[in-house]
Design a protein around this motif. Structure first.
Motif, short mmCIF file in Angstrom:
data_model
loop_
_atom_site.label_atom_id
_atom_site.label_comp_id
_atom_site.label_asym_id
_atom_site.label_seq_id
_atom_site.Cartn_x
_atom_site.Cartn_y
_atom_site.Cartn_z
N LYS A 1 -30.82 -8.40 -15.27
CA LYS A 1 -29.57 -8.92 -14.75
C LYS A 1 -28.67 -7.84 -14.71
CE LYS A 1 -30.09 -13.95 -14.68
NZ LYS A 1 -30.15 -13.92 -13.45
N ARG A 2 -28.82 -6.69 -15.68
CA ARG A 2 -27.72 -5.88 -15.90
C ARG A 2 -26.76 -6.05 -16.89
NH1 ARG A 2 -27.72 -2.18 -10.36
NH2 ARG A 2 -26.28 -0.68 -11.91
N LYS A 3 -27.15 -7.15 -17.55
CA LYS A 3 -25.84 -7.67 -18.42
C LYS A 3 -25.77 -6.65 -19.59
CE LYS A 3 -25.95 -12.47 -17.08
NZ LYS A 3 -26.00 -13.84 -17.59
N ILE A 4 -27.16 -6.19 -20.02
CA ILE A 4 -27.22 -5.10 -21.26
C ILE A 4 -28.05 -4.25 -20.87
CG2 ILE A 4 -26.52 -6.81 -23.09
CD1 ILE A 4 -29.53 -7.25 -23.44
N ARG B 1 -31.79 -10.72 -19.38
CA ARG B 1 -30.52 -10.02 -19.69
C ARG B 1 -30.54 -8.32 -19.10
NH1 ARG B 1 -26.54 -12.49 -23.86
NH2 ARG B 1 -27.64 -14.65 -23.99
#
Length: 517
Positions: free
Chosen positions: A56-59, A53
């Motif tokens: 993926k730069r989700k967090i 994550r």
């Protein structure tokens, strides 16, 4: 002569029970407390999921590190597991990790290959070197910041992991109760009146209550697996020589023997993270031998098991532990082509005393703890009972045992060692490349603070496999009637770590693994 030696040990243990009777009475006035539940969902993600994550730069790594710092600050007043932290530097490291993802020009697959733990928090046992943090091993006489990362920490950092702190250990790692004169005693996150185990007890306690995700511990006689059992997490003792011991304190003068008996291994909340971390911290030349990524056909696995070792020195197996072994065996009876087979190894009943004597004969670099006149250590006992000693009872008694090893007849020593040789031969006959051995990690749930001395031979279930040189993994299965974690130990032949790790993943899938609410 061996029987007489065991009887003497049994008498000493019974005397310890009488000595600790007042402590048992005090317990009636102590209130049990449990750590508050985990509420931040970031703390419930596995290391592999978290790393993905972040990539993926989700967090952001900064958000993750902040969440773990907040959780540590929330629970540490209760469990007392932190020797020293590097929170400010960790947040700077997290910012650098986020910047690397944005600006490095590497795609997601390239980052995953080069930095599989990028931005993921890591905690480290207080006897393993982390640059700039005290590497005291719980001793007030060794308050020295580490000049360099231990090899194992360097490997983790190179993979992108961010060290947060060093966790509590017994003085000089000489106890299965995580207590010292430096910061005090670490408690079990499920029940503050119980021990977190030792010597990697600080790590296990932090992991058990969701204040850490992946940790590094060391194991000479169950020091990774027993705390993992007590705190409801996964803990793996690798095969010898898999992980470098450079940067571990205390050290040993018998380097080759030390590498055979002592290991550094991963401690995690999620079984899938064991393999991920071990792949990172293992020495490059051994990875090809381990074949950790090779798939394991569990259906064709041969499962052997044992319940009680029948040692007169150990606590009898609790009903909770017996039932857990039966649950696991019943499951593998259905899953596997081969029916699980219960085996009897008579020499296992001597595994505790044999293993302890073996370890006592090591030339440790802390053996000169009480240098000076021969009677100095006896003065130290007097100071201890007058509450004037700067040392723990375990360290003092270790010094006494080391001074009087010659009192153990040579014939008895050789007989005990012959039991270990016979035990290794027996295990090697069954533990081929498609077999595992399941047994208790310990005979009961987490014991009360202070009970270590009267139950010090409960740890033979673990210690034997350090001496034998086999990989072993603690797997949390369920809870006792008192709400404390109960696990099982999975053992395989040398360098067959992938078998125990694959079984751990299966047990997690079936029984749920770590739970804390």
């Amino acid at each position: 002569m061996t029987a007489a030696f065991v009887i003497i040990l049994w008498i000493c243990q019974k005397l310890a029970e009488i000595f600790y009777l007042p402590l048992c009475l005090i317990r009636f006035f102590k209130k049990s407390k449990k750590c508050p539940p985990v509420t931040n969902k970031l703390l419930l993600l596995s290391a592999s999921d978290l790393a993905q994550r972040i990539r993926k730069r989700k967090i952001t790594s900064v958000a993750v590190i902040q969440a773990y710092i907040s959780r540590i600050n929330e629970v540490n007043p209760l469990i007392n597991a932190v020797i020293e932290n590097r929170f400010e530097d960790a947040l700077l490291d997290a910012k650098k990790a986020d910047d690397l993802i944005r600006n490095s020009g590497l795609n997601e697959e390239q980052i995953a290959e080069k930095y599989p733990l990028l931005g993921v928090p890591l905690t480290v046992k207080g006897s393993i070197g982390v640059t700039g943090l005290i590497q005291s091993a719980g001793s007030r006489d060794h308050l020295i910041p580490a000049d360099n990362d231990a090899d194992v920490v360097k490997h983790a950092r190179d993979a992108g992991a961010i060290p947060l702190l060093v966790s509590n250990v017994p003085e000089l790692c000489l106890n299965w109760e995580c207590s010292n004169k430096l910061i005090g005693t670490t408690s079990n996150p499920y029940d503050s009146t119980r021990t977190s185990g030792g010597s990697s007890g600080g790590e296990a306690s932090l992991l058990g209550c969701g204040a850490s995700l992946i940790g590094l511990g060391s194991d000479l006689g169950g020091s990774v697996r027993l705390p993992a059992h007590y705190c409801g997490i996964f803990g793996h003792k690798p095969s010898p020589h898999v992980v470098s011991l450079v940067g571990l304190y205390p050290d040993c003068k018998d380097k080759e023997e030390w590498k055979e008996l002592c290991t550094i291994g991963p401690m995690t909340r999620y079984a899938t993270d064991l393999k991920l971390v071990l792949n990172i911290i293992a020495e490059p030349d051994i990875k090809k031998v381990l074949k950790l990524n090779q798939s394991v056909d569990l259906k064709n696995l041969k499962v052997y098991y044992m319940e009680d070792t029948n040692s007169i020195l150990s606590t009898r197996l609790s009903d909770d532990v017996t039932n857990v072994i039966k649950k696991v065996v019943t499951y593998f009876d259905v899953l596997c082509t081969h029916k699980c087979k219960k085996i009897d190894m008579p020499t296992m009943r001597y595994c505790a005393e044999s293993s302890y004597v073996k370890v006592l004969f090591l030339e440790m670099d802390v053996d000169d703890l009480f240098q000076g006149k021969d009677n100095q250590i006896y003065y130290e006992i007097l100071r201890y009972f007058c509450c004037k000693s700067t040392h723990q009872a375990s360290s003092i008694f270790y010094g006494i045992f080391k001074r009087h090893l010659k009192l153990i007849p040579e014939k008895t020593v050789q007989k005990l060692f012959s039991y270990l040789n016979k035990l290794r031969e027996d295990f090697l006959k069954i533990l081929d490349d498609d077999a595992v051995f399941i047994l208790p990690t310990g005979p009961c749930e987490a014991i009360y603070h202070g009970d270590m001395f009267r139950k010090s031979f409960n740890y033979g279930y673990c210690a034997a496999f350090n001496i034998l040189g086999f990989p072993a993994t603690n797997c949390p299965i369920t809870f006792s009637k008192n709400g404390l974690p109960i696990g099982v130990q999975v053992v395989a032949g040398p360098n067959l770590d992938r078998l125990t790790l694959s079984v751990a993943e299966e047990l997690e899938r079936v029984f749920g693994g770590w739970k804390f609410s």
